[in-house]
Design a protein around this motif. Structure first.
Motif, PDB file in Angstrom:
ATOM      1  N   LEU A  97       0.770  -1.383  -0.016  1.00  0.00           N
ATOM      2  CA  LEU A  97      -0.057   0.021  -0.009  1.00  0.00           C
ATOM      3  C   LEU A  97       0.849   1.126  -0.053  1.00  0.00           C
ATOM      4  O   LEU A  97       0.415   2.155  -0.895  1.00  0.00           O
ATOM      5  CB  LEU A  97      -0.870  -0.122   1.311  1.00  0.00           C
ATOM      6  N   GLU A  98       1.928   1.330   0.834  1.00  0.00           N
ATOM      7  CA  GLU A  98       2.694   2.388   1.040  1.00  0.00           C
ATOM      8  C   GLU A  98       3.609   2.739  -0.355  1.00  0.00           C
ATOM      9  O   GLU A  98       3.789   3.951  -0.812  1.00  0.00           O
ATOM     10  CB  GLU A  98       3.792   2.376   2.075  1.00  0.00           C
ATOM     11  N   LEU A  99       4.007   1.662  -1.014  1.00  0.00           N
ATOM     12  CA  LEU A  99       4.822   1.809  -2.127  1.00  0.00           C
ATOM     13  C   LEU A  99       4.116   1.793  -3.435  1.00  0.00           C
ATOM     14  O   LEU A  99       4.510   2.114  -4.650  1.00  0.00           O
ATOM     15  CB  LEU A  99       5.864   0.794  -2.249  1.00  0.00           C
ATOM     16  N   GLY A 100       2.821   1.426  -3.319  1.00  0.00           N
ATOM     17  CA  GLY A 100       1.880   1.588  -4.694  1.00  0.00           C
ATOM     18  C   GLY A 100       2.334   0.129  -5.531  1.00  0.00           C
ATOM     19  O   GLY A 100       2.003   0.265  -6.621  1.00  0.00           O
ATOM     20  N   ILE A 101       2.706  -0.949  -4.748  1.00  0.00           N
ATOM     21  CA  ILE A 101       2.802  -2.157  -5.549  1.00  0.00           C
ATOM     22  C   ILE A 101       1.735  -3.064  -5.735  1.00  0.00           C
ATOM     23  O   ILE A 101       0.804  -3.334  -4.973  1.00  0.00           O
ATOM     24  CB  ILE A 101       3.707  -3.006  -4.743  1.00  0.00           C
ATOM     25  N   PRO A 102       1.245  -3.065  -7.275  1.00  0.00           N
ATOM     26  CA  PRO A 102       0.047  -3.947  -7.555  1.00  0.00           C
ATOM     27  C   PRO A 102       0.232  -5.452  -7.078  1.00  0.00           C
ATOM     28  O   PRO A 102       1.192  -5.971  -7.595  1.00  0.00           O
ATOM     29  CB  PRO A 102      -0.017  -3.862  -8.974  1.00  0.00           C
ATOM     30  N   VAL A 103      -0.520  -5.903  -6.606  1.00  0.00           N
ATOM     31  CA  VAL A 103      -0.525  -7.210  -6.221  1.00  0.00           C
ATOM     32  C   VAL A 103      -0.447  -8.286  -7.059  1.00  0.00           C
ATOM     33  O   VAL A 103       0.378  -9.384  -7.457  1.00  0.00           O
ATOM     34  CB  VAL A 103      -1.620  -7.892  -4.850  1.00  0.00           C
ATOM     35  N   ALA A 104      -1.526  -7.858  -8.077  1.00  0.00           N
ATOM     36  CA  ALA A 104      -1.732  -8.913  -9.388  1.00  0.00           C
ATOM     37  C   ALA A 104      -0.250  -9.039 -10.216  1.00  0.00           C
ATOM     38  O   ALA A 104      -0.251 -10.093 -11.059  1.00  0.00           O
ATOM     39  CB  ALA A 104      -2.670  -8.538 -10.248  1.00  0.00           C
ATOM     40  N   ALA A 105       0.789  -7.993  -9.898  1.00  0.00           N
ATOM     41  CA  ALA A 105       1.954  -8.152 -10.822  1.00  0.00           C
ATOM     42  C   ALA A 105       2.965  -8.882 -10.014  1.00  0.00           C
ATOM     43  O   ALA A 105       4.126  -9.175 -10.590  1.00  0.00           O
ATOM     44  CB  ALA A 105       2.578  -6.770 -10.858  1.00  0.00           C
ATOM     45  N   LYS A 106       2.636  -9.250  -8.772  1.00  0.00           N
ATOM     46  CA  LYS A 106       3.559 -10.030  -8.117  1.00  0.00           C
ATOM     47  C   LYS A 106       3.558 -11.464  -8.306  1.00  0.00           C
ATOM     48  O   LYS A 106       2.485 -11.882  -8.747  1.00  0.00           O
ATOM     49  CB  LYS A 106       3.542  -9.853  -6.520  1.00  0.00           C
ATOM     50  N   PRO A 107       4.836 -12.149  -8.183  1.00  0.00           N
ATOM     51  CA  PRO A 107       4.721 -13.636  -8.535  1.00  0.00           C
ATOM     52  C   PRO A 107       3.934 -14.545  -7.345  1.00  0.00           C
ATOM     53  O   PRO A 107       4.044 -14.017  -6.302  1.00  0.00           O
ATOM     54  CB  PRO A 107       6.057 -13.985  -8.929  1.00  0.00           C
ATOM     55  N   ARG A 108       3.446 -15.471  -8.026  1.00  0.00           N
ATOM     56  CA  ARG A 108       2.830 -16.400  -6.761  1.00  0.00           C
ATOM     57  C   ARG A 108       4.096 -17.262  -6.089  1.00  0.00           C
ATOM     58  O   ARG A 108       4.852 -17.726  -6.954  1.00  0.00           O
ATOM     59  CB  ARG A 108       1.770 -17.295  -7.819  1.00  0.00           C
ATOM     60  N   VAL A 109       3.785 -17.383  -4.918  1.00  0.00           N
ATOM     61  CA  VAL A 109       4.769 -17.922  -4.035  1.00  0.00           C
ATOM     62  C   VAL A 109       4.301 -19.308  -3.398  1.00  0.00           C
ATOM     63  O   VAL A 109       3.308 -19.155  -2.803  1.00  0.00           O
ATOM     64  CB  VAL A 109       5.362 -16.928  -2.992  1.00  0.00           C
ATOM     65  N   ARG A 110       4.986 -20.218  -3.545  1.00  0.00           N
ATOM     66  CA  ARG A 110       4.457 -21.602  -2.859  1.00  0.00           C
ATOM     67  C   ARG A 110       5.605 -21.950  -1.999  1.00  0.00           C
ATOM     68  O   ARG A 110       6.649 -22.026  -2.363  1.00  0.00           O
ATOM     69  CB  ARG A 110       3.953 -22.610  -3.524  1.00  0.00           C
ATOM     70  N   ARG A 111       5.494 -22.027  -0.532  1.00  0.00           N
ATOM     71  CA  ARG A 111       6.538 -22.469   0.420  1.00  0.00           C
ATOM     72  C   ARG A 111       6.169 -23.547   1.393  1.00  0.00           C
ATOM     73  O   ARG A 111       5.032 -23.577   1.617  1.00  0.00           O
ATOM     74  CB  ARG A 111       7.023 -21.415   1.025  1.00  0.00           C
ATOM     75  N   PHE A 112       7.103 -24.757   1.271  1.00  0.00           N
ATOM     76  CA  PHE A 112       6.674 -25.829   2.537  1.00  0.00           C
ATOM     77  C   PHE A 112       7.476 -25.228   3.555  1.00  0.00           C
ATOM     78  O   PHE A 112       8.896 -25.136   3.301  1.00  0.00           O
ATOM     79  CB  PHE A 112       7.266 -26.925   1.753  1.00  0.00           C
ATOM     80  N   ILE A 113       7.192 -25.355   4.657  1.00  0.00           N
ATOM     81  CA  ILE A 113       7.722 -25.025   5.892  1.00  0.00           C
ATOM     82  C   ILE A 113       7.538 -26.219   7.123  1.00  0.00           C
ATOM     83  O   ILE A 113       6.491 -26.701   7.104  1.00  0.00           O
ATOM     84  CB  ILE A 113       7.031 -23.662   6.784  1.00  0.00           C
ATOM     85  N   THR A 114       8.516 -26.245   7.655  1.00  0.00           N
ATOM     86  CA  THR A 114       8.622 -27.219   8.837  1.00  0.00           C
ATOM     87  C   THR A 114       8.702 -26.699  10.141  1.00  0.00           C
ATOM     88  O   THR A 114       9.700 -25.867  10.169  1.00  0.00           O
ATOM     89  CB  THR A 114       9.732 -28.383   8.713  1.00  0.00           C
ATOM     90  N   ASP A 115       7.837 -26.888  11.197  1.00  0.00           N
ATOM     91  CA  ASP A 115       8.101 -26.163  12.246  1.00  0.00           C
ATOM     92  C   ASP A 115       9.118 -27.002  13.228  1.00  0.00           C
ATOM     93  O   ASP A 115       8.781 -27.804  13.901  1.00  0.00           O
ATOM     94  CB  ASP A 115       6.760 -26.451  13.177  1.00  0.00           C
ATOM     95  N   ILE A 116      10.489 -26.538  13.161  1.00  0.00           N
ATOM     96  CA  ILE A 116      11.511 -27.046  13.672  1.00  0.00           C
ATOM     97  C   ILE A 116      11.736 -26.974  14.985  1.00  0.00           C
ATOM     98  O   ILE A 116      11.974 -28.028  15.723  1.00  0.00           O
ATOM     99  CB  ILE A 116      13.020 -26.693  12.910  1.00  0.00           C
ATOM    100  N   GLY A 117      11.138 -25.974  15.590  1.00  0.00           N
ATOM    101  CA  GLY A 117      11.269 -25.684  16.936  1.00  0.00           C
ATOM    102  C   GLY A 117      10.147 -26.388  17.708  1.00  0.00           C
ATOM    103  O   GLY A 117      10.717 -27.158  18.790  1.00  0.00           O
ATOM    104  N   ARG A 118       9.232 -26.808  17.368  1.00  0.00           N
ATOM    105  CA  ARG A 118       7.997 -28.117  17.581  1.00  0.00           C
ATOM    106  C   ARG A 118       8.824 -29.123  17.557  1.00  0.00           C
ATOM    107  O   ARG A 118       8.716 -30.085  18.605  1.00  0.00           O
ATOM    108  CB  ARG A 118       6.749 -27.928  17.055  1.00  0.00           C
ATOM    109  N   ARG A 119       9.286 -29.798  16.532  1.00  0.00           N
ATOM    110  CA  ARG A 119       9.944 -31.066  16.635  1.00  0.00           C
ATOM    111  C   ARG A 119      11.062 -31.166  17.657  1.00  0.00           C
ATOM    112  O   ARG A 119      10.780 -32.320  18.095  1.00  0.00           O
ATOM    113  CB  ARG A 119      10.735 -31.175  15.112  1.00  0.00           C
ATOM    114  N   ARG A 120      11.906 -30.197  17.698  1.00  0.00           N
ATOM    115  CA  ARG A 120      12.717 -30.449  18.863  1.00  0.00           C
ATOM    116  C   ARG A 120      12.086 -30.408  20.177  1.00  0.00           C
ATOM    117  O   ARG A 120      12.617 -31.391  21.159  1.00  0.00           O
ATOM    118  CB  ARG A 120      13.712 -29.213  18.790  1.00  0.00           C
TER     119      ARG A 120
END
Length: 412
Positions: A351-374
């Motif tokens: 919003l502050e920089l006026g960046i159009p969301v539709a122009a941004k790339p789609r991002v897909r990330r896989f995350i592991t909750d390492i702290g919980r595993r520990r």
């Protein structure tokens, strides 16, 4: 969350029959393992005192319970985060996120969807996703009538958000900064498989509402049955809610929350969820920051449902959490809270920089909750050490007792 309701209905019947020895043994072992993990889950106290409690009156007169948390220094017109819970849940399911958001300086609104929690019971014909979207609008108008909004919905709460987007597009266009969909779906197809595949799942889906309707008049008599079959009930809830080891206190909290929902309410909403189709609603969010979070092991709204949402939102962020089930916000609370906070940060920068969301790339990330595993490994390791010490102490006591026993036998 539809399949949790049906699974619990079936679970009540299973508990009533609590006879299967193999199931009982397995449940007892699982309960013992969960007791070991009581130190793993944060914040034993699940209670929370809101700054304000209020009632929003829906378009059909149903009174909706809502709560507001306001941080120090917050001023009217600043950002408010609205959290919508899932099917068979209520406000307490957001306990960790509302605390984290409040601590981060954001005003938080939570509410009980109709026929859930402390909200009024609805007529069956109004137990629809469309009506839930209108309900959310009423809550917003009552609790936060001005200022930017971030909408977060879990399971049926995500469907409620999609309905709001479809029926109240002007509100979304003018005030909504970002949206988070947590373990949800835009389409009801396949939401009754329960992880058993379409053939068996379809049969369960068709029988579920009828079974729950038949059980409804007898629900108050099931309390003793629930106590008798508690470990089996907890195991069912555990299986369909989580995909990593969790504590006994968290499973019991979840069980009590789900079973507080009347069976006839479960039966009323299941057809609405099964008939869901909100894909078209998503098009109104292409210029909004959208976060889609799901557990890789979610049996109730499988990851493919989240992927279908992301496919229709080019600039969205998709986070898949390993070792996570349907109630991901309770299973991995810090992770989900941090993702919501990052969403708010991204939306604010855009919003502050006026960046159009539709122009941004789609991002897909896989995350592991390492702290919980520990933490899980440490808890189990500590229990192993404790058990080893107990065995050694027991063996030592037995060894000391043997000479005395031999003398007693000799004297006789």
């Amino acid at each position: 969350m539809a399949r949790v309701g049906k699974a619990i209905g079936i679970g009540a019947a299973a508990a009533a029959a609590a006879g299967a020895a193999a199931a009982g043994v397995a449940a007892d072992r699982a309960a013992a393992d969960r007791r070991i993990l009581d130190a793993v889950d944060p914040d034993v106290d699940f209670t929370h005192t809101p700054d304000v409690e209020l009632v929003a009156v829906a378009t059909d007169g149903v009174k909706l319970h809502a709560e507001i948390d306001t941080p120090d220094g917050w001023a009217p017109g600043q950002l408010t985060v609205v959290l919508s819970h899932g099917f068979c849940l209520a406000i307490p399911s957001w306990i960790f996120q509302r605390r984290a958001l409040l601590e981060a300086g954001y005003r938080v609104v939570v509410w009980d969807q109709r026929s859930h929690g402390r909200s009024d019971r609805s007529e069956i014909e109004n137990c629809t996703i469309e009506q839930l979207g209108h309900d959310l609008r009423v809550v917003i108008d009552t609790a936060c009538p001005e200022g930017p909004l971030v909408l977060v919905g879990h399971s049926m709460g995500g469907m409620t958000t999609m309905s709001l987007v479809r029926h109240h597009a002007e509100l979304v266009r003018e005030r909504v900064l970002a949206v988070a969909f947590v373990a949800t779906s835009a389409n009801g197809e396949g939401l009754t498989d329960l992880g058993f595949g379409p053939l068996v799942g379809r049969a369960i889906g068709q029988a579920g509402p009828r079974l729950l309707s038949r059980l409804a008049p007898h629900q108050r008599w099931l309390a003793p049955v629930r106590r008798a079959g508690k470990t089996i009930e907890d195991s069912i809830v555990d299986k369909f809610s989580f995909d990593s080891p969790v504590s006994e206190k968290l499973v019991r909290f979840t069980s009590d929350l789900i079973l507080a929902t009347p069976f006839e309410v479960m039966a009323a909403f299941i057809p609405a969820i099964q008939g869901l189709d909100e894909y078209e609603s998503l098009t109104a969010l292409v210029d909004k920051e959208v976060l889609v979070v799901n557990g890789e092991g979610d049996l109730l709204t499988p990851p493919k449902h989240s992927a279908a949402i992301v496919d229709r939102l080019p600039g969205s962020e998709h986070v898949v959490v390993r070792d996570a089930g349907h109630l991901i916000m309770l299973e991995h609370p810090e992770l989900v809270s941090s993702q919501i906070l990052e969403l708010i940060d991204r939306a604010t920068v855009d919003l502050e920089l006026g960046i159009p969301v539709a122009a941004k790339p789609r991002v897909r990330r896989f995350i592991t909750d390492i702290g919980r595993r520990r933490r899980v490994r440490r808890a189990r390791r500590a229990e192993s050490v404790t058990q080893a010490r107990r065995q050694a102490s027991k063996a030592a006591r037995a060894k000391v007792a043997k000479p005395g026993a031999a003398r007693d036998r000799g004297a006789s």
